[in-house]
Design a protein around this motif. Sequence first.
Motif, PDB file in Angstrom:
ATOM      1  N   GLU A  15       0.814  -1.223   0.000  1.00  0.00           N
ATOM      2  CA  GLU A  15       0.000   0.000   0.000  1.00  0.00           C
ATOM      3  C   GLU A  15       0.843   1.267   0.000  1.00  0.00           C
ATOM      4  O   GLU A  15       0.542   2.229  -0.699  1.00  0.00           O
ATOM      5  N   GLU A  16       1.886   1.278   0.819  1.00  0.00           N
ATOM      6  CA  GLU A  16       2.716   2.478   0.923  1.00  0.00           C
ATOM      7  C   GLU A  16       3.418   2.785  -0.393  1.00  0.00           C
ATOM      8  O   GLU A  16       3.456   3.938  -0.834  1.00  0.00           O
ATOM      9  N   SER A  20       2.688   6.027  -2.691  1.00  0.00           N
ATOM     10  CA  SER A  20       3.809   6.918  -3.031  1.00  0.00           C
ATOM     11  C   SER A  20       3.926   7.100  -4.539  1.00  0.00           C
ATOM     12  O   SER A  20       4.204   8.210  -5.012  1.00  0.00           O
ATOM     13  N   MET A  67      -1.955   9.672   3.564  1.00  0.00           N
ATOM     14  CA  MET A  67      -0.656   9.029   3.761  1.00  0.00           C
ATOM     15  C   MET A  67       0.004   9.518   5.042  1.00  0.00           C
ATOM     16  O   MET A  67       0.578   8.722   5.789  1.00  0.00           O
ATOM     17  N   SER A  70      -1.573   7.973   8.033  1.00  0.00           N
ATOM     18  CA  SER A  70      -1.241   6.542   8.139  1.00  0.00           C
ATOM     19  C   SER A  70       0.252   6.307   8.312  1.00  0.00           C
ATOM     20  O   SER A  70       0.717   5.182   8.175  1.00  0.00           O
ATOM     21  N   MET A  72       2.616   6.987   6.350  1.00  0.00           N
ATOM     22  CA  MET A  72       3.222   6.502   5.109  1.00  0.00           C
ATOM     23  C   MET A  72       4.099   7.561   4.468  1.00  0.00           C
ATOM     24  O   MET A  72       4.780   7.299   3.497  1.00  0.00           O
ATOM     25  N   TYR A  73       4.018   8.784   4.985  1.00  0.00           N
ATOM     26  CA  TYR A  73       4.742   9.885   4.356  1.00  0.00           C
ATOM     27  C   TYR A  73       5.633  10.522   5.397  1.00  0.00           C
ATOM     28  O   TYR A  73       5.170  11.048   6.390  1.00  0.00           O
TER      29      TYR A  73
END
Length: 131
Positions: A15-16, A20, A67, A70, A72-73
């Motif tokens: 997912e990440e 991205s 993101m 979560s 993710m960023y």
Amino acid sequence: MQHQQAQQPQHLMNEEDLASTVLADLKRVVREYATAATESTCPDIRQLFTKLLDNTLRAQGQLFQAMQQSNMYNAASPALRQELDKQAQHYQQTAQKTQQQLQQKLGGMMPHGAMMNGNQNQQGHQQPMYM
């Protein structure tokens, strides 16, 4: 003789990585739409690209927020205010020099006061400055 089906490994993105990739593509599309809008000579086409730009910016912002929430960023560390001020001053000086050069080159062709004081007109109202 048995027929064996060749098993191909599936290489799916997590997912990440997928998010991205989409975020990077949205950033690229934003640049492309901005360029297209600024280079369009037809008002209808310019308006279309401006609308596409706005929608893409909104989608990019929403994906970025999701993101970030979560984890993710990982945003870059904040820049020092002093460095930002230094860069802003440098760009302002460059803009002033460019304006002066334009004024010198176009001096005889421009109405009196049209390029007065950077991007202000005779009444002191801000005018858009396109370079």
